[in-house]
Design a protein around this motif. Sequence first.
Motif, short mmCIF file in Angstrom:
data_model
loop_
_atom_site.label_atom_id
_atom_site.label_comp_id
_atom_site.label_asym_id
_atom_site.label_seq_id
_atom_site.Cartn_x
_atom_site.Cartn_y
_atom_site.Cartn_z
N THR A 1 18.25 28.41 5.16
CA THR A 1 18.14 29.06 6.39
C THR A 1 16.61 29.05 6.82
O THR A 1 15.95 29.25 6.22
CB THR A 1 18.63 30.49 6.28
N MET A 2 16.49 28.78 8.19
CA MET A 2 15.36 28.95 8.72
C MET A 2 15.19 29.94 9.86
O MET A 2 16.09 29.93 10.97
CB MET A 2 14.91 27.63 9.34
N ASP A 3 14.15 31.07 9.76
CA ASP A 3 14.09 31.99 10.67
C ASP A 3 13.59 31.43 11.95
O ASP A 3 12.79 30.31 11.82
CB ASP A 3 13.38 33.25 10.18
N VAL A 4 13.46 32.18 12.93
CA VAL A 4 12.76 31.88 14.49
C VAL A 4 11.47 31.65 14.15
O VAL A 4 10.59 32.48 13.39
CB VAL A 4 13.11 33.09 15.35
N GLY A 5 10.67 30.74 14.19
CA GLY A 5 9.28 30.43 14.29
C GLY A 5 8.85 29.49 12.94
O GLY A 5 7.94 29.31 12.77
N ASP A 6 9.91 29.49 11.84
CA ASP A 6 9.57 28.96 10.89
C ASP A 6 9.45 27.39 10.86
O ASP A 6 10.24 26.77 11.82
CB ASP A 6 10.77 29.07 9.68
N SER A 7 8.66 26.79 9.89
CA SER A 7 8.41 25.48 9.96
C SER A 7 8.58 24.93 8.63
O SER A 7 8.14 25.59 7.69
CB SER A 7 7.17 24.99 10.63
N VAL A 8 9.19 23.93 8.37
CA VAL A 8 9.20 23.25 7.04
C VAL A 8 8.39 21.77 7.17
O VAL A 8 8.72 20.76 7.90
CB VAL A 8 10.67 23.30 6.66
N THR A 9 7.70 21.43 6.27
CA THR A 9 6.93 20.30 6.18
C THR A 9 7.66 19.32 4.91
O THR A 9 7.75 19.80 3.79
CB THR A 9 5.62 20.29 5.95
N LEU A 10 7.97 18.13 5.15
CA LEU A 10 8.44 17.28 4.19
C LEU A 10 7.58 15.92 4.13
O LEU A 10 7.05 15.48 5.30
CB LEU A 10 9.66 16.72 4.69
N GLY B 1 0.86 -1.31 0.00
CA GLY B 1 0.01 0.02 0.05
C GLY B 1 0.90 1.31 -0.02
O GLY B 1 2.12 1.25 0.15
N ASN B 2 0.32 2.40 -0.01
CA ASN B 2 0.95 3.63 0.20
C ASN B 2 1.21 4.23 1.40
O ASN B 2 0.16 4.54 1.96
CB ASN B 2 0.26 4.55 -1.01
N LEU B 3 2.30 4.22 1.77
CA LEU B 3 2.54 4.81 2.99
C LEU B 3 3.35 6.25 3.23
O LEU B 3 4.16 6.46 2.52
CB LEU B 3 3.60 3.88 3.99
N THR B 4 2.58 7.06 3.75
CA THR B 4 3.12 8.37 3.72
C THR B 4 3.67 8.95 5.17
O THR B 4 2.99 8.79 6.18
CB THR B 4 2.10 9.42 3.44
N TYR B 5 4.91 9.44 5.12
CA TYR B 5 5.37 9.93 6.37
C TYR B 5 5.19 11.37 6.31
O TYR B 5 5.79 12.17 5.13
CB TYR B 5 6.92 9.44 6.46
N THR B 6 4.94 12.08 7.27
CA THR B 6 5.11 13.64 7.27
C THR B 6 5.88 13.91 8.38
O THR B 6 5.68 13.41 9.53
CB THR B 6 3.65 14.22 7.57
N ILE B 7 6.89 14.88 8.07
CA ILE B 7 7.92 15.32 8.82
C ILE B 7 7.87 16.84 8.81
O ILE B 7 7.83 17.61 7.84
CB ILE B 7 9.24 14.99 8.21
N VAL B 8 8.04 17.41 10.21
CA VAL B 8 7.88 18.87 10.50
C VAL B 8 9.05 19.25 11.13
O VAL B 8 9.36 18.77 12.20
CB VAL B 8 6.57 19.34 11.15
N VAL B 9 9.86 20.08 10.56
CA VAL B 9 10.98 20.74 11.06
C VAL B 9 10.83 22.24 11.72
O VAL B 9 10.15 22.78 10.91
CB VAL B 9 12.20 20.68 10.04
N THR B 10 10.99 22.48 12.91
CA THR B 10 10.75 23.88 13.26
C THR B 10 11.83 24.47 14.23
O THR B 10 12.49 23.81 14.76
CB THR B 10 9.54 23.81 14.47
N ASN B 11 11.93 25.63 13.72
CA ASN B 11 13.27 26.44 14.54
C ASN B 11 12.53 27.19 15.67
O ASN B 11 11.87 28.19 15.66
CB ASN B 11 13.81 27.34 13.67
N ASN B 12 12.81 26.85 17.13
CA ASN B 12 12.11 27.38 18.07
C ASN B 12 13.10 28.55 18.96
O ASN B 12 12.89 29.29 19.61
CB ASN B 12 12.02 26.39 19.21
N GLY B 13 14.09 29.08 17.78
CA GLY B 13 14.75 30.16 18.29
C GLY B 13 16.02 30.02 19.36
O GLY B 13 16.17 28.66 19.51
#
Length: 167
Positions: free
Chosen positions: A106-115, A52-64
């Motif tokens: 570069t990730m600024d403070v508070g930025d989140s990136v989703t993979l 089946g199709n398995l999806t992983y969601t990854i979230v990276v956050t810069n908490n400063g």
Amino acid sequence: VNLAIRVTAIVFLLAVALFSQVKGAAFAQDVAPQANLSVTKSDDIDPIIQRGNLTYTIVVTNNGPDAAENVTVSDTLPASTSFNFATITQGTCAIGFPLLQCQLGTMDVGDSVTLTVRVTPNVLGVIANTVSVASDTADPDTSNNSDSEDTTVNARQADLSVTKSDD
């Protein structure tokens, strides 16, 4: 007497100005930037059917408290899967299966990136997947720089029935 007062006043003002500069230099500290990066990982669907199709969601956050420079994500995919695709909201990714590496910049403070990563599990049982994040900027708390997700892979099942009738 007038000349002595003026010379004393000028010397005093120069001493105050010089002390102010030295004092500022003596107490100024060159503090290296820090960025507390965190990463979380989730799976969808769990349990999943084999192939089946398995999806992983990854979230990276810069908490400063500062911007994070040269942020990288490393995701070691389970060897018992086939890689389908990956999408990311910032940066680029490259796959050298089983290692997926992404450069977020570069990730600024508070930025989140989703993979988002999609794979196909090929074997039965529990598969484990671990992701980690790093940066050139010092991280004061590395306890949240990796996350793992276990997914149960079940066999395909069929529910067949046959009905026959005769007049």
